[in-house]
Design an enzyme around this catalytic site. Structure first.
Site, short mmCIF file in Angstrom:
data_model
loop_
_atom_site.label_atom_id
_atom_site.label_comp_id
_atom_site.label_asym_id
_atom_site.label_seq_id
_atom_site.Cartn_x
_atom_site.Cartn_y
_atom_site.Cartn_z
N GLY A 22 0.83 -1.20 0.00
CA GLY A 22 0.00 0.00 0.00
C GLY A 22 0.85 1.24 0.00
O GLY A 22 0.64 2.18 0.76
N ALA A 23 1.85 1.27 -0.90
CA ALA A 23 2.93 2.24 -0.79
C ALA A 23 2.76 3.51 -1.60
O ALA A 23 3.58 4.42 -1.49
CB ALA A 23 4.25 1.57 -1.22
N ASN A 24 1.72 3.61 -2.41
CA ASN A 24 1.66 4.75 -3.33
C ASN A 24 1.02 6.01 -2.74
O ASN A 24 1.08 7.08 -3.34
CB ASN A 24 0.92 4.37 -4.62
CG ASN A 24 -0.51 3.93 -4.36
OD1 ASN A 24 -0.73 2.77 -4.03
ND2 ASN A 24 -1.48 4.83 -4.51
N GLY A 26 -0.59 8.09 1.21
CA GLY A 26 -0.80 8.09 2.66
C GLY A 26 0.38 7.60 3.46
O GLY A 26 1.54 7.96 3.22
N GLY A 28 1.78 4.68 3.61
CA GLY A 28 2.73 3.89 2.84
C GLY A 28 3.72 4.75 2.09
O GLY A 28 4.93 4.49 2.09
N SER A 151 -4.88 -0.78 14.38
CA SER A 151 -5.74 0.40 14.39
C SER A 151 -6.30 0.62 15.78
O SER A 151 -6.50 -0.33 16.56
CB SER A 151 -6.89 0.22 13.40
OG SER A 151 -7.86 1.23 13.53
N TYR A 176 -13.82 -4.36 9.74
CA TYR A 176 -12.58 -3.58 9.74
C TYR A 176 -11.86 -3.75 11.07
O TYR A 176 -10.64 -4.00 11.11
CB TYR A 176 -12.87 -2.10 9.49
CG TYR A 176 -11.61 -1.26 9.50
CD1 TYR A 176 -10.71 -1.31 8.44
CD2 TYR A 176 -11.30 -0.44 10.59
CE1 TYR A 176 -9.55 -0.56 8.46
CE2 TYR A 176 -10.14 0.31 10.61
CZ TYR A 176 -9.27 0.25 9.54
OH TYR A 176 -8.11 0.99 9.58
#
Length: 308
Positions: A22-24, A26, A28, A151, A176
């Protein structure tokens, strides 16, 4: 822990290969940027390869010497996870740090390609499978680490890990919370199994507090997005600061393994990274062991621990 810890406290990471899911955007993206600044070889594991390449362009505009590569990884699909690992192992012979960061907060019921409720499948089961398939590289790499992102909502979630397929009648927020609690239980259980097998790899959980990322707005109605954005400006923190607990868990030399790192501010919404005790209170050896067995069955990924 030194007061006022920031990414500037990270030491030189030359020679270390690091995967961030999830690096692209926020958390990440901010994590990758900080690691690239310290000379790590960073693999951006992303669902959309074009967005990953765009993120690398942004990083290199700030850090011209950045050693970053984008690789396609869809945690929604176990076949994609296996293909990612195959491609990664063809390119790299070591893995110093695996940061299991990617996550979704769905507003409606969806399933992954393998039939799991999407949040549980992507946030937890996908990362469980990914870590297991990369375990041999982690074990053979000196001083390696696995960081799993939890979280705040998990702190109030009951561990009811029995129905990972879900149903339309179940509230998405429930799944979630369960998915993030599962990530945290997994981190603790993984550390226990490392120690049992005399393996020096460390497993750490972290949470970013309430950070100003796209996660909260995804799938929300227009008004809800605006209200959430205003709320985050008051109680949340920037994505860069939200990444600090992840970065601390991934790089700080004081880490022993098994910790839970999060912001030290009131309510845990923001602040400086610190070790939290709540995961010790939430953790149940019986529950974590059963969750592990179920996860291996559902993903088809069996962990093979071998001491160095």
């Amino acid at each position: 822990m030194s007061k006022g810890w920031t990414k500037n406290d990270i030491g030189d990471l030359t020679g270390k290969v690091i995967i961030v899911t999830g690096a692209n955007s926020g958390l990440g993206y901010e994590t990758c940027l900080a690691l690239a600044e310290k000379n790590a070889s960073v693999v951006l594991a992303v669902r959309n390869l074009n967005k990953g390449l765009e993120a690398i362009d942004k990083i290199k505009a700030i850090v011209p010497h950045a050693n970053c590569h984008a690789m396609q990884l869809d945690l929604n699909d176990l076949a994609s996870i296996r293909e990612f690992v195959h491609q990664f192992k063809a390119r790299y012979t070591s893995l110093s740090i695996l940061i299991n960061n990617a996550g979704i907060m769905a507003s409606s019921y969806q399933q992954t390609k393998d039939g799991f409720e999407s949040q549980v499948g992507i946030n937890y089961l996908g990362h469980f499978a990914l870590t297991g398939l990369l375990l041999d590289l982690l074990i053979k790499t000196p001083n390696s680490r696995v960081v799993s992102v939890g979280s705040l909502i998990a702190h109030k979630t009951k561990p009811q890990f029995h129905n990972f397929k879900g149903s339309k009648s179940t509230k998405p927020l429930k799944y979630y919370g369960e998915s993030k609690l599962a990530c945290m239980m997994f981190a603790k259980e993984l550390q226990y199994r490392f120690r049992l097998s005399n393996i020096s790899t460390k497993s750490i959980a972290s949470h970013p507090g309430i950070s100003q990322t796209k996660l909260f707005a995804r799938g929300s109605r227009k008004l809800s997005k605006k209200l959430m954005r205003v709320s985050l400006n008051f109680v949340g923190q920037r994505a860069e600061s939200g990444a600090y607990p992840i970065l601390y868990a991934a790089t700080d030399p004081s880490i022993r393994g098994g910790e839970y790192i999060g912001p030290d501010g009131r309510g845990g919404s923001k602040g400086e990274p610190t070790e939290l005790e709540i995961l010790d209170e939430l953790y149940s050896e019986h529950v974590a062991s059963n969750l592990w067995k179920l996860s291996e069955t559902l993903t088809g990924v069996k962990y093979k621990f071998k001491s160095k």
